[in-house]
Design a protein around this motif. Structure first.
Motif, PDB file in Angstrom:
ATOM      1  N   SER A 220       0.928  -1.320   0.370  1.00  0.00           N
ATOM      2  CA  SER A 220       0.066   0.701   0.037  1.00  0.00           C
ATOM      3  C   SER A 220       0.483   1.879  -0.725  1.00  0.00           C
ATOM      4  O   SER A 220       1.959   1.380   0.630  1.00  0.00           O
ATOM      5  CB  SER A 220      -0.297  -0.155   1.531  1.00  0.00           C
ATOM      6  N   GLY A 221       0.416   2.154  -0.874  1.00  0.00           N
ATOM      7  CA  GLY A 221       1.178   3.448  -1.112  1.00  0.00           C
ATOM      8  C   GLY A 221       2.127   3.618  -2.467  1.00  0.00           C
ATOM      9  O   GLY A 221       3.216   4.733  -2.393  1.00  0.00           O
ATOM     10  N   ALA A 222       2.576   2.664  -2.943  1.00  0.00           N
ATOM     11  CA  ALA A 222       3.834   2.565  -3.914  1.00  0.00           C
ATOM     12  C   ALA A 222       2.992   2.930  -5.273  1.00  0.00           C
ATOM     13  O   ALA A 222       4.164   3.489  -5.752  1.00  0.00           O
ATOM     14  CB  ALA A 222       3.972   1.107  -4.346  1.00  0.00           C
ATOM     15  N   GLY A 223       1.842   2.903  -5.286  1.00  0.00           N
ATOM     16  CA  GLY A 223       1.190   3.976  -6.193  1.00  0.00           C
ATOM     17  C   GLY A 223       0.734   2.805  -7.418  1.00  0.00           C
ATOM     18  O   GLY A 223       0.634   3.298  -8.251  1.00  0.00           O
ATOM     19  N   LYS A 224       0.405   1.776  -6.954  1.00  0.00           N
ATOM     20  CA  LYS A 224       0.029   0.802  -8.451  1.00  0.00           C
ATOM     21  C   LYS A 224      -1.415   0.950  -8.623  1.00  0.00           C
ATOM     22  O   LYS A 224      -1.731   1.277 -10.402  1.00  0.00           O
ATOM     23  CB  LYS A 224      -0.735  -0.087  -7.850  1.00  0.00           C
ATOM     24  N   THR A 225      -2.166   1.888  -8.260  1.00  0.00           N
ATOM     25  CA  THR A 225      -3.348   2.487  -8.710  1.00  0.00           C
ATOM     26  C   THR A 225      -3.278   3.717  -9.946  1.00  0.00           C
ATOM     27  O   THR A 225      -3.899   3.711 -10.501  1.00  0.00           O
ATOM     28  CB  THR A 225      -4.505   2.988  -7.586  1.00  0.00           C
ATOM     29  N   THR A 226      -2.017   4.302  -9.174  1.00  0.00           N
ATOM     30  CA  THR A 226      -2.129   5.390 -10.499  1.00  0.00           C
ATOM     31  C   THR A 226      -1.920   5.457 -11.960  1.00  0.00           C
ATOM     32  O   THR A 226      -2.045   5.532 -12.466  1.00  0.00           O
ATOM     33  CB  THR A 226      -1.197   6.348  -9.785  1.00  0.00           C
ATOM     34  N   LEU A 227      -0.441   3.996 -11.371  1.00  0.00           N
ATOM     35  CA  LEU A 227       0.142   3.428 -12.674  1.00  0.00           C
ATOM     36  C   LEU A 227      -0.249   2.856 -13.407  1.00  0.00           C
ATOM     37  O   LEU A 227      -0.973   3.395 -14.822  1.00  0.00           O
ATOM     38  CB  LEU A 227       1.157   1.986 -11.945  1.00  0.00           C
ATOM     39  N   MET A 228      -2.294   2.290 -12.887  1.00  0.00           N
ATOM     40  CA  MET A 228      -2.937   1.204 -13.216  1.00  0.00           C
ATOM     41  C   MET A 228      -3.564   2.301 -14.290  1.00  0.00           C
ATOM     42  O   MET A 228      -3.848   1.625 -15.542  1.00  0.00           O
ATOM     43  CB  MET A 228      -3.595   0.948 -12.641  1.00  0.00           C
ATOM     44  N   THR A 229      -4.190   3.919 -14.293  1.00  0.00           N
ATOM     45  CA  THR A 229      -4.602   4.502 -14.628  1.00  0.00           C
ATOM     46  C   THR A 229      -4.172   4.772 -15.466  1.00  0.00           C
ATOM     47  O   THR A 229      -4.464   4.999 -16.680  1.00  0.00           O
ATOM     48  CB  THR A 229      -5.576   5.384 -13.447  1.00  0.00           C
ATOM     49  N   HIS A 230      -2.489   5.092 -15.237  1.00  0.00           N
ATOM     50  CA  HIS A 230      -2.173   5.598 -16.650  1.00  0.00           C
ATOM     51  C   HIS A 230      -2.006   4.669 -18.223  1.00  0.00           C
ATOM     52  O   HIS A 230      -1.913   4.534 -19.337  1.00  0.00           O
ATOM     53  CB  HIS A 230      -0.518   6.180 -16.496  1.00  0.00           C
ATOM     54  N   LEU A 231      -1.977   3.148 -17.384  1.00  0.00           N
ATOM     55  CA  LEU A 231      -1.622   2.115 -18.616  1.00  0.00           C
ATOM     56  C   LEU A 231      -2.831   1.672 -19.228  1.00  0.00           C
ATOM     57  O   LEU A 231      -2.683   1.851 -20.437  1.00  0.00           O
ATOM     58  CB  LEU A 231      -1.619   0.612 -17.637  1.00  0.00           C
ATOM     59  N   ILE A 232      -3.575   2.061 -18.262  1.00  0.00           N
ATOM     60  CA  ILE A 232      -5.013   1.940 -19.320  1.00  0.00           C
ATOM     61  C   ILE A 232      -5.536   2.450 -20.160  1.00  0.00           C
ATOM     62  O   ILE A 232      -5.683   2.621 -21.190  1.00  0.00           O
ATOM     63  CB  ILE A 232      -6.573   2.267 -17.913  1.00  0.00           C
ATOM     64  N   LYS A 233      -5.006   4.399 -20.333  1.00  0.00           N
ATOM     65  CA  LYS A 233      -4.981   4.910 -21.538  1.00  0.00           C
ATOM     66  C   LYS A 233      -4.593   4.870 -22.581  1.00  0.00           C
ATOM     67  O   LYS A 233      -4.278   5.153 -22.940  1.00  0.00           O
ATOM     68  CB  LYS A 233      -4.395   6.240 -20.967  1.00  0.00           C
ATOM     69  N   HIS A 234      -2.691   4.334 -21.981  1.00  0.00           N
ATOM     70  CA  HIS A 234      -1.496   3.938 -22.627  1.00  0.00           C
ATOM     71  C   HIS A 234      -2.347   2.423 -23.745  1.00  0.00           C
ATOM     72  O   HIS A 234      -1.860   3.160 -25.521  1.00  0.00           O
ATOM     73  CB  HIS A 234      -0.107   4.081 -22.696  1.00  0.00           C
ATOM     74  N   LEU A 235      -2.420   1.967 -22.882  1.00  0.00           N
ATOM     75  CA  LEU A 235      -2.854   0.320 -23.979  1.00  0.00           C
ATOM     76  C   LEU A 235      -4.079   0.360 -24.274  1.00  0.00           C
ATOM     77  O   LEU A 235      -4.497  -0.029 -25.696  1.00  0.00           O
ATOM     78  CB  LEU A 235      -2.872  -0.680 -23.214  1.00  0.00           C
ATOM     79  N   LYS A 236      -5.037   1.166 -24.313  1.00  0.00           N
ATOM     80  CA  LYS A 236      -6.282   1.220 -25.109  1.00  0.00           C
ATOM     81  C   LYS A 236      -5.951   2.300 -25.819  1.00  0.00           C
ATOM     82  O   LYS A 236      -6.469   2.204 -27.115  1.00  0.00           O
ATOM     83  CB  LYS A 236      -7.721   2.359 -23.974  1.00  0.00           C
ATOM     84  N   ALA A 237      -4.776   3.422 -26.017  1.00  0.00           N
ATOM     85  CA  ALA A 237      -4.568   3.739 -27.388  1.00  0.00           C
ATOM     86  C   ALA A 237      -3.740   2.946 -28.639  1.00  0.00           C
ATOM     87  O   ALA A 237      -4.003   3.369 -29.406  1.00  0.00           O
ATOM     88  CB  ALA A 237      -3.210   5.233 -27.257  1.00  0.00           C
ATOM     89  N   ALA A 238      -3.051   1.771 -27.565  1.00  0.00           N
ATOM     90  CA  ALA A 238      -2.313   0.931 -28.550  1.00  0.00           C
ATOM     91  C   ALA A 238      -3.499   0.112 -29.181  1.00  0.00           C
ATOM     92  O   ALA A 238      -3.231  -0.890 -29.982  1.00  0.00           O
ATOM     93  CB  ALA A 238      -2.272   0.476 -28.098  1.00  0.00           C
ATOM     94  N   GLY A 239      -5.048   0.618 -28.892  1.00  0.00           N
ATOM     95  CA  GLY A 239      -5.867  -0.724 -29.305  1.00  0.00           C
ATOM     96  C   GLY A 239      -6.917  -2.166 -28.412  1.00  0.00           C
ATOM     97  O   GLY A 239      -7.072  -2.539 -29.785  1.00  0.00           O
ATOM     98  N   LEU A 240      -5.892  -1.872 -27.665  1.00  0.00           N
ATOM     99  CA  LEU A 240      -6.673  -2.718 -27.009  1.00  0.00           C
ATOM    100  C   LEU A 240      -7.823  -2.710 -25.697  1.00  0.00           C
ATOM    101  O   LEU A 240      -8.159  -1.949 -25.423  1.00  0.00           O
ATOM    102  CB  LEU A 240      -5.752  -3.434 -25.875  1.00  0.00           C
ATOM    103  N   GLN A 241      -8.680  -3.788 -25.784  1.00  0.00           N
ATOM    104  CA  GLN A 241      -9.690  -4.215 -24.838  1.00  0.00           C
ATOM    105  C   GLN A 241      -9.502  -4.319 -23.819  1.00  0.00           C
ATOM    106  O   GLN A 241      -8.855  -5.607 -23.684  1.00  0.00           O
ATOM    107  CB  GLN A 241     -10.868  -5.040 -25.309  1.00  0.00           C
ATOM    108  N   ILE A 242      -9.544  -3.507 -22.863  1.00  0.00           N
ATOM    109  CA  ILE A 242      -8.856  -3.687 -21.175  1.00  0.00           C
ATOM    110  C   ILE A 242      -9.856  -3.680 -20.072  1.00  0.00           C
ATOM    111  O   ILE A 242     -11.379  -3.542 -20.112  1.00  0.00           O
ATOM    112  CB  ILE A 242      -7.952  -2.420 -20.850  1.00  0.00           C
ATOM    113  N   THR A 243      -9.751  -4.952 -19.552  1.00  0.00           N
ATOM    114  CA  THR A 243     -10.699  -5.065 -18.515  1.00  0.00           C
ATOM    115  C   THR A 243     -10.226  -5.426 -16.987  1.00  0.00           C
ATOM    116  O   THR A 243      -8.521  -6.307 -17.159  1.00  0.00           O
ATOM    117  CB  THR A 243     -11.635  -6.909 -18.399  1.00  0.00           C
ATOM    118  N   VAL A 244     -10.267  -4.522 -15.933  1.00  0.00           N
ATOM    119  CA  VAL A 244      -9.230  -4.230 -14.799  1.00  0.00           C
ATOM    120  C   VAL A 244     -10.641  -4.796 -13.664  1.00  0.00           C
ATOM    121  O   VAL A 244     -11.754  -4.845 -13.489  1.00  0.00           O
ATOM    122  CB  VAL A 244      -9.472  -2.705 -13.957  1.00  0.00           C
TER     123      VAL A 244
END
Length: 380
Positions: A220-244
């Motif tokens: 907890s506190g390492a920032g995984k949720t923040t990283l996840m939100t950034h990754l979703i944007k980049h991976l969606k931009a690459a054309g992927l359908q993302i489930t979380v």
């Protein structure tokens, strides 16, 4: 598994346990559908390996009648599966051993091929079966060259298989289409139940068997949720359908008091689904007190929205993971105790990591997304 280079692999049937939950019976000699379990395994192994060893700490004469060498643990007192691993690696005349337990009578017909191919493809030190939910550590292909490492581990008093595996590069091999491999007999009730099932009937959840699943694990506190939100944007931009999927530890309330769905649930409905042309939501009451496993959640997934399933939490589940690590949080790294970690995303680029782990810049989510895209490409 005869090859042009000669004999490579010895199959090892681990039958050295005490059988305590079976009243002390030797599980390799339990009869299933008219034949001892060891016979089912011998039939399944012989087409796939170059030699066979039976690891047994009692009833050696019974096992010797099958015309394969019978070996016993060097360590006395039933020290667990790793003691059987070590004995097999000492006696094998091939460079690899394929380990299987005596109480799980089913082996996929391409078990050796799958493990061998993953070992070569991933340049790993050993290959271990995965059932789609967790690692199955006593179904493994291991080079005998790792014997000194295992002997040192045992001499230190350690017995846990996962901890020894964590010292090496492990290829996790998907057997989710053949889960009956991991259905074992530990109790008389399980023996009775298995009598009713054809021994070689595979169990496949084809709907979710091919899902690409990647976890983010961290304290907890390492920032995984923040990283996840950034990754979703980049991976969606690459054309992927993302489930979380996110694992929560608290009471979950998504619907609004007074709304119809809330009233239905409060009235006692076990499951409420709300569907519109834009969104579908489901609320299900859990009747068990145990923590949910990832498999409990995966069955609800719409695979059309899941080129990639990103999982936050479930850190003890054996799925491929990226560890998020900030030294400033003051917590230890997770990867030494979790062989499923593929990479560490950190803000300390001087961090010293084993060569089999990728080091990713936590402050550059675009490069982490690129790593994930490459991982998906290799997986495909």
């Amino acid at each position: 598994m005869m090859t042009n280079t000669g004999k490579l692999i010895t199959g090892v049937i681990l039958a050295g346990g005490q059988g305590s939950r079976m009243g002390g019976l030797d599980k390799g000699l339990l009869v299933l559908q008219g034949r001892p379990l060891v016979e089912h395994l011998l039939d399944a192994l012989q087409p796939q390996v170059d030699a066979i060893l039976i690891s047994a700490n009692r009833n050696q004469a019974r096992y010797q009648q099958y015309q394969h060498p019978v070996i016993s643990d060097e360590l006395s007192g039933y020290q667990g599966p790793l003691a059987g691993f070590a004995a097999a690696m000492q006696h094998a005349t091939t460079p690899y051993v394929l380990i299987v337990p005596c109480d799980a009578p089913v082996i996929a017909p391409d078990t050796t091929a799958r493990l061998w191919q993953a070992l070569q493809r991933e340049s790993a030190e050993l290959a271990v079966a995965h059932d789609g939910e967790r690692l199955q550590p006593v179904h493994a292909l291991i080079p005998v060259s790792l014997l000194p490492s295992l002997q040192a581990f045992l001499a230190n008093g350690d017995r846990k298989i996962d901890l020894w595996y964590a010292q090496h590069r492990v290829a996790m091999v998907d057997f989710s289409d053949y889960r009956t491999m991991f259905r074992n007999i530990n109790t008389p009730a399980q023996q009775t139940a298995m009598e009713q099932t054809p021994v070689n009937a595979p169990v496949t959840d084809q709907r979710t068997a091919d899902l690409a699943i990647l976890g983010l694990c961290a304290w907890s506190g390492a920032g995984k949720t923040t990283l996840m939100t950034h990754l979703i944007k980049h991976l969606k931009a690459a054309g992927l359908q993302i489930t979380v999927i996110k694992h929560g530890h608290h009471q979950i309330e998504l619907d609004t008091p007074g709304k119809d769905t809330y009233r239905f649930r409060e009235a006692g409905a076990d499951q409420v689904l709300l569907a519109s042309r834009k969104r579908i939501a489901i609320m299900q009451e859990c009747k068990t007190q145990r923590e949910p496993e990832l498999a409990d959640v995966l069955r609800f997934i719409n695979c059309d929205c899941a080129d990639l399933v990103l999982v936050e939490g479930f850190k003890h589940t054996t799925i491929p993971k990226i560890e998020v690590h900030r030294p400033s949080v003051g917590k230890p790294l997770l990867y030494p105790d979790d062989s499923s970690v593929l990479a560490v995303a950190t803000d300390d680029l001087t961090l010293d990591l084993p060569t089999h782990l990728a080091k990713l810049d936590l402050n550059q989510p675009d490069t982490i997304a690129a790593f994930i895209l490459q991982w998906l490409k290799r997986r495909a």
